[in-house]
Design a protein around this motif. Structure first.
Motif, PDB file in Angstrom:
ATOM      1  N   ALA A 105      21.103 -12.675  -8.538  1.00  0.00           N
ATOM      2  CA  ALA A 105      20.060 -11.643  -8.544  1.00  0.00           C
ATOM      3  C   ALA A 105      19.430 -11.523  -9.932  1.00  0.00           C
ATOM      4  O   ALA A 105      18.205 -11.379 -10.059  1.00  0.00           O
ATOM      5  CB  ALA A 105      20.653 -10.307  -8.108  1.00  0.00           C
ATOM      6  N   GLN A 106      20.264 -11.593 -10.967  1.00  0.00           N
ATOM      7  CA  GLN A 106      19.748 -11.542 -12.341  1.00  0.00           C
ATOM      8  C   GLN A 106      18.822 -12.725 -12.624  1.00  0.00           C
ATOM      9  O   GLN A 106      17.759 -12.566 -13.237  1.00  0.00           O
ATOM     10  CB  GLN A 106      20.908 -11.551 -13.336  1.00  0.00           C
TER      11      GLN A 106
ATOM     12  N   LYS B 275      10.665  -9.029  -7.730  1.00  0.00           N
ATOM     13  CA  LYS B 275      10.859  -7.577  -7.709  1.00  0.00           C
ATOM     14  C   LYS B 275      11.876  -7.151  -6.665  1.00  0.00           C
ATOM     15  O   LYS B 275      12.611  -6.182  -6.844  1.00  0.00           O
ATOM     16  CB  LYS B 275       9.535  -6.860  -7.440  1.00  0.00           C
ATOM     17  N   ARG B 276      11.934  -7.870  -5.542  1.00  0.00           N
ATOM     18  CA  ARG B 276      12.810  -7.478  -4.433  1.00  0.00           C
ATOM     19  C   ARG B 276      13.583  -8.678  -3.918  1.00  0.00           C
ATOM     20  O   ARG B 276      13.036  -9.772  -3.783  1.00  0.00           O
ATOM     21  CB  ARG B 276      11.996  -6.865  -3.294  1.00  0.00           C
ATOM     22  N   ILE B 277      14.849  -8.447  -3.592  1.00  0.00           N
ATOM     23  CA  ILE B 277      15.713  -9.464  -2.995  1.00  0.00           C
ATOM     24  C   ILE B 277      15.925  -9.120  -1.527  1.00  0.00           C
ATOM     25  O   ILE B 277      16.335  -8.010  -1.191  1.00  0.00           O
ATOM     26  CB  ILE B 277      17.088  -9.483  -3.698  1.00  0.00           C
TER      27      ILE B 277
ATOM     28  N   PRO C 270      20.510  -2.437 -11.059  1.00  0.00           N
ATOM     29  CA  PRO C 270      19.882  -1.220 -10.526  1.00  0.00           C
ATOM     30  C   PRO C 270      18.359  -1.274 -10.469  1.00  0.00           C
ATOM     31  O   PRO C 270      17.739  -0.472  -9.768  1.00  0.00           O
ATOM     32  CB  PRO C 270      20.357  -0.129 -11.491  1.00  0.00           C
ATOM     33  N   ASP C 271      17.745  -2.215 -11.199  1.00  0.00           N
ATOM     34  CA  ASP C 271      16.278  -2.270 -11.233  1.00  0.00           C
ATOM     35  C   ASP C 271      15.674  -3.164 -10.151  1.00  0.00           C
ATOM     36  O   ASP C 271      14.447  -3.215 -10.008  1.00  0.00           O
ATOM     37  CB  ASP C 271      15.813  -2.765 -12.609  1.00  0.00           C
ATOM     38  N   LEU C 272      16.511  -3.879  -9.423  1.00  0.00           N
ATOM     39  CA  LEU C 272      16.012  -4.749  -8.359  1.00  0.00           C
ATOM     40  C   LEU C 272      16.007  -4.004  -7.025  1.00  0.00           C
ATOM     41  O   LEU C 272      16.972  -3.314  -6.692  1.00  0.00           O
ATOM     42  CB  LEU C 272      16.900  -5.986  -8.221  1.00  0.00           C
TER      43      LEU C 272
END
Length: 407
Positions: free
Chosen positions: A127-128, A136-138, A157-159
């Motif tokens: 994810a990182q 922006k989104r996974i 937490p920002d994703l």
């Protein structure tokens, strides 16, 4: 708190408008090229323009799936396609191929990118990586448990996290299947899956060609690859608590009736939760609604534990179809109580029907007054897309739908 987004499939323009009308917060769709549902109606560029305008007028976001794994022959046509859709106000692009991300960035530097579930994102380090690429989104792999999702959420937490909550499950890892391509040269990773996991298989011993033995587990049958459908409508609090931002419904190949019913049920469940999170109680009628559309038996997939044989259906790959979609309302006269209805399946005077619409509960009535388009009384309507006039016992409006229980 930020409200859980309800994300609905839109296989064509009619289904997109249905999803918007019945309460979706966002819709996802494919163009005529480069998405993983080649068999869906999909949208032309002109239809996408109309779709985006319609959705945005109702404060609904639009996500375009460009999630094939591109081959060399796809690169130049895709670059040309991106130039043609550049002016459309698409809110985000769903992508799995890093090369396609590069092409989108070259044409639309500020475009929002969502990582497709096809990319198999299963841990916070990956994810990182994608966050560092500007994603922006996974869209989470279906193989993650709630514990894993919570851990990932804490680390990143920002994703934004998007997860499937309803629809077909793939027996292969996050849809990365070669079986269709191997057996009949239809590439699942380019939108042409023939769903061989739903087929019936037998065992052949090498020295006994032509002698077929059924693959069985006790008395349960032969469908060893046939998963039940995912359903999480009765677990909304757990989805929210895990940090999921968007609840995704699978089904760009499904009907408008399916989209209306499923979106409507999830809309009610999500809204009820946010009205009173502490006192929220699941209502059985929401699950009953989901069972009125074509479906397989339900499972919670990987969310709570590794799936077991209880999450497979070894008896049949057939859908359960207890109700028929029989018509959609095109117009309504409140003075006379007469609705103009486009027929979708046969209906007959004297039958009990159910009528439902956006943000309402359904009602039952007996079909007593049935007229053809010219106003002549008829006993039944057997012709596809026949225009009818039907007396309604309660007010309706355009895009209400009619269904009946099968005998």
């Amino acid at each position: 708190m930020d409200k859980l987004e309800l994300l609905a499939p839109a296989g064509d323009l009619e289904k997109l408008k249905t999803a918007v009308d019945y309460g979706a917060d966002a819709v996802y769709f494919g163009g005529e090229l480069f998405s993983l549902r080649a068999g869906a109606g999909n949208l032309s560029i002109e239809q996408m323009k109309e779709a985006v305008q319609y959705a945005h007028a109702h404060h609904v976001k639009c996500y375009l799936a460009l999630n094939i794994f591109a081959h060399n022959e796809d690169v130049l046509p895709l670059e040309d396609y991106l130039l043609k859709i550049k002016a459309l106000e698409i809110d985000a692009f769903i992508v799995s191929d890093p090369g396609i991300m590069l092409m989108i960035r070259a044409v639309m530097p500020d475009a929002e990118i969502h990582l497709s579930t096809q990319a198999n994102m299963t841990n916070y380090k990956t994810a990182q990586f994608w966050k560092n690429q500007g994603v922006k989104r996974i869209v989470l792999a279906r193989e993650l448990t709630f514990d894993e999702i919570r851990h990932l959420r804490a680390q990143q937490p920002d994703l934004e996290l998007e997860a499937f909550v309803q629809g077909a499950m793939c027996i292969s890892y996050s849809g990365r299947c070669l079986l269709s391509n191997f057996m009949i040269e239809r590439d699942a990773n380019r939108g042409q899956c023939a769903h061989p996991c739903r087929w019936k298989y037998a065992l052949v011993e090498e020295q006994r060609p032509g002698e077929y033995y059924p693959i069985e587990e006790d008395e349960r049958g032969t469908y060893i690859l046939n998963s039940r459908d995912l359903c999480m409508i009765d677990h909304i609090p757990d989805l929210v608590e895990a940090g999921i931002a968007s609840a995704k419904i699978e089904g760009r190949m499904k009907s408008s009736f399916y989209v209306a019913t499923v979106v409507g049920a999830y809309r009610k469940a999500i809204d009820a939760y946010y009205q009173d999170p502490a006192g929220y109680e699941f209502r059985k009628e929401w699950m009953d609604e989901l069972k009125k559309v074509s479906h397989r038996e339900f499972t919670t997939g990987f969310y709570y534990n590794q799936p077991t044989n209880q999450d497979q259906n070894y008896q049949t790959s057939a859908y359960t179809r207890n109700y028929s979609f029989i018509g959609v309302v095109k117009d309504y006269d409140p003075q006379t109580g007469m609705a103009i209805v486009e027929q979708r399946n046969k209906m007959t005077v004297g039958e009990e029907i159910e009528v439902f619409g956006p943000h309402t509960d359904f009602f039952k009535q007996t079909l007593e007054v049935l007229l053809d388009e010219e106003g002549n009384a008829i006993e039944s309507a057997p012709h596809p897309q026949q225009i009818l006039q039907i007396k309604m016992e309660h007010p309706v409006s355009a895009n209400f739908m009619l269904r009946k229980r099968k005998e």
